[in-house]
Design a protein around this motif. Structure first.
Motif, PDB file in Angstrom:
ATOM      1  N   TYR A   1      28.641 -34.770  15.046  1.00 30.03           N
ATOM      2  CA  TYR A   1      27.543 -33.809  14.913  1.00 30.03           C
ATOM      3  C   TYR A   1      27.790 -32.833  13.773  1.00 30.03           C
ATOM      4  CZ  TYR A   1      26.506 -35.695  19.480  1.00 30.03           C
ATOM      5  OH  TYR A   1      26.242 -36.560  20.506  1.00 30.03           O
ATOM      6  N   ASP A   2      26.700 -32.278  13.239  1.00 32.65           N
ATOM      7  CA  ASP A   2      26.788 -31.339  12.126  1.00 32.65           C
ATOM      8  C   ASP A   2      26.279 -29.966  12.591  1.00 32.65           C
ATOM      9  OD1 ASP A   2      26.658 -29.919   9.772  1.00 32.65           O
ATOM     10  OD2 ASP A   2      25.726 -31.546   8.628  1.00 32.65           O
ATOM     11  N   ALA A   3      27.199 -29.038  12.833  1.00 31.20           N
ATOM     12  CA  ALA A   3      26.832 -27.705  13.319  1.00 31.20           C
ATOM     13  C   ALA A   3      25.973 -26.945  12.312  1.00 31.20           C
ATOM     14  CB  ALA A   3      28.086 -26.899  13.653  1.00 31.20           C
TER      15      ALA A   3
ATOM     16  N   ASN B   1      11.736 -40.479  21.506  1.00 24.06           N
ATOM     17  CA  ASN B   1      12.710 -40.240  22.562  1.00 24.06           C
ATOM     18  C   ASN B   1      14.024 -39.802  21.934  1.00 24.06           C
ATOM     19  OD1 ASN B   1      14.832 -41.516  24.827  1.00 24.06           O
ATOM     20  ND2 ASN B   1      12.987 -40.562  25.644  1.00 24.06           N
ATOM     21  N   TRP B   2      14.537 -38.653  22.393  1.00 25.51           N
ATOM     22  CA  TRP B   2      15.792 -38.095  21.899  1.00 25.51           C
ATOM     23  C   TRP B   2      16.864 -38.180  22.974  1.00 25.51           C
ATOM     24  CZ3 TRP B   2      17.256 -35.600  17.321  1.00 25.51           C
ATOM     25  CH2 TRP B   2      16.256 -35.510  16.344  1.00 25.51           C
TER      26      TRP B   2
ATOM     27  N   SER C   1      22.829 -29.369  17.890  1.00 22.85           N
ATOM     28  CA  SER C   1      23.179 -29.788  16.537  1.00 22.85           C
ATOM     29  C   SER C   1      22.867 -31.265  16.363  1.00 22.85           C
ATOM     30  CB  SER C   1      24.673 -29.564  16.284  1.00 22.85           C
ATOM     31  OG  SER C   1      24.988 -28.195  16.395  1.00 22.85           O
ATOM     32  N   LEU C   2      22.291 -31.598  15.212  1.00 21.51           N
ATOM     33  CA  LEU C   2      21.923 -32.983  14.933  1.00 21.51           C
ATOM     34  C   LEU C   2      23.134 -33.885  14.734  1.00 21.51           C
ATOM     35  CD1 LEU C   2      18.998 -32.540  12.393  1.00 21.51           C
ATOM     36  CD2 LEU C   2      18.861 -33.531  14.688  1.00 21.51           C
TER      37      LEU C   2
ATOM     38  N   GLY D   1      21.834 -39.352  11.488  1.00 20.34           N
ATOM     39  CA  GLY D   1      20.388 -39.282  11.318  1.00 20.34           C
ATOM     40  C   GLY D   1      19.578 -39.863  12.464  1.00 20.34           C
ATOM     41  N   SER D   2      20.240 -40.274  13.524  1.00 17.93           N
ATOM     42  CA  SER D   2      19.534 -40.844  14.677  1.00 17.93           C
ATOM     43  C   SER D   2      18.907 -39.732  15.516  1.00 17.93           C
ATOM     44  CB  SER D   2      20.503 -41.671  15.531  1.00 17.93           C
ATOM     45  OG  SER D   2      21.497 -40.826  16.082  1.00 17.93           O
TER      46      SER D   2
END
Length: 115
Positions: free
Chosen positions: A8-10, A46-47, A78-79, A83-84
């Motif tokens: 993840y990217d904070a 859907n996430w 955080s994503l 990129g999913s």
């Protein structure tokens, strides 16, 4: 098992509001899945939202049925770096009640909160 900064990217926070479609209460991490309308296309996406493990959430006051299918929630997190439609959730707000719950995520959040 993975470390937070690897997956993840904070520096890429995200806020999502959607309807819960599934809750996986399993080790090593609990996952909640929500349907979120895409602002650009109007299509529902859907996430998957990764949280801490069952024991961490139990210590924060969660129960297995704290969140159920069809609940409307707002999630901050955080994503994923890939990129999913995956995020590490740091907090969840129950839209119906305004109750805010922390997620025991590996991003460093560790205390329960209520409004």
């Amino acid at each position: 098992h993975h470390s937070f900064p690897v997956q993840y990217d904070a520096s890429k926070p995200i806020t999502l509001t959607g309807k819960v479609t599934k809750v996986e209460w399993t080790n090593p991490h609990i996952f909640i899945y929500i349907d979120v309308p895409d602002e650009k296309t109007g299509e529902v996406v859907n996430w998957a939202l990764e949280m801490g493990g069952p024991n961490a959430l139990l210590r924060l006051g969660w129960k297995r049925d704290s969140i159920k299918a069809d609940d409307l929630i707002t999630v901050e997190g955080s994503l994923a770096r890939d990129g999913s439609n995956l995020a590490n959730a740091t907090s969840i707000v129950m839209v119906a009640t305004g109750q805010r719950m922390l997620t025991g995520s590996s991003s460093g959040t560790s205390a329960a909160e209520t409004p």
